[in-house]
Scaffold this active site. Structure first.
Site: not given
Length: 285
Positions: A34, A148
């Site tokens: 992240h 995704q």
């Protein structure tokens, strides 16, 4: 850095951002992968907004997902994020479960959605909501969750969402295992066994680099997973697929993605690697 917990706070924080805005959509339990998304957004845009929300539309029991809001905010602050949006479900879905959701189409019904009807409906619905609330110029998504990423790109194209989608390369441990919050669930022995997943994908990529056809790529990767399935701590393959850049099945030439999921103990792990097919599929004489 501003931490907003409701729509009014987010809107106020967003109004204070002058220049371009990059959005990083997460479910928390943030790690170095992240952090790489936030850094990529910092390099491409003037400001970065990170959303941290465990979406109940894509999990039967969202309570089991790890929540580390203090650590998440600390990571975002250290990486230079300007705003973190940390809402409760009542802020995201103001009238309970939404009556209208985003349908991903055929490409969202297999792979990660196999056995989980409506999974990507929930994923795309919350991602579109976060995009609409933040109004960024660009959204940054990791390539580890390639299905995704591809579905979000298609949604943006089909629905004319005015945002750029930026894929960011998967961040891996030194031994090749893709970073994931799920890795913390693995015992030491399970983590060692899980290395079969990146090894299998690497074998497939190497087969393509040596001029192998699609069948050769799948065979090379499949052999590694097959061997790992007979070990002392077996690795259970859930799928191994070669797909085109838009998740098209059975790519023959050009850019493709080798995607796989395995179960190690009780933990499901996914990964994927890009490759280029240079040898056309053989046809029967």
């Amino acid at each position: 850095m501003i931490v907003a917990t409701d729509r009014a706070g987010l809107e106020q924080a967003r109004a204070g951002l002058r220049g371009s805005v990059g959005l990083v959509i997460t479910m928390g339990a943030l790690h170095a992968g992240h952090a790489a998304l936030i850094r990529a957004a910092r390099e491409r845009t003037d400001h970065v907004v990170v959303t941290v929300y465990v979406n109940p539309l894509q999990y039967e029991d969202p309570a089991v997902y790890p929540r580390t809001p203090e650590a998440d905010c600390a990571l975002c602050r250290s990486e230079g994020a300007d705003v973190v949006y940390l809402p409760e479900t009542s802020e995201v879905y103001r009238d309970g479960d939404p009556l209208v959701r985003v349908a991903p189409g055929l490409r969202g019904e297999d792979l990660e959605a196999e056995g989980r009807p409506g999974y990507f409906d929930g994923v795309l619905t919350v991602m579109l909501k976060m995009t609409n609330l933040v109004r960024p110029e660009a959204v940054f998504l990791g390539e580890k969750d390639f299905q995704q990423l591809a579905l979000f790109e298609r949604m943006v194209f089909d629905l004319d969402v005015p945002v750029e989608v930026v894929g960011v390369a998967t961040v891996r441990e030194s031994d090749g295992l893709a970073l994931s919050s799920r890795n913390t669930r693995l015992s030491a022995a399970e983590r060692t066994a899980a290395l079969a997943l990146p090894r299998a994908l690497t074998a497939g990529v190497e087969a393509a680099e040596e001029g192998g056809r699609a069948a050769d790529v799948l065979a090379a990767a499949g052999k590694v997973l097959q061997d790992a399935g007979t070990g002392t701590l077996p690795v259970h393959p859930l799928y191994l697929e070669l797909r085109g850049p838009g998740l098209e099945p059975d790519p023959d030439l050009g850019q493709a993605w080798l995607l796989a999921a395995v179960r190690v103990g009780t933990t499901r792990l996914i990964d994927g690697m890009p490759l280029r097919l240079t040898a056309p599929r053989q046809t029967a004489p």
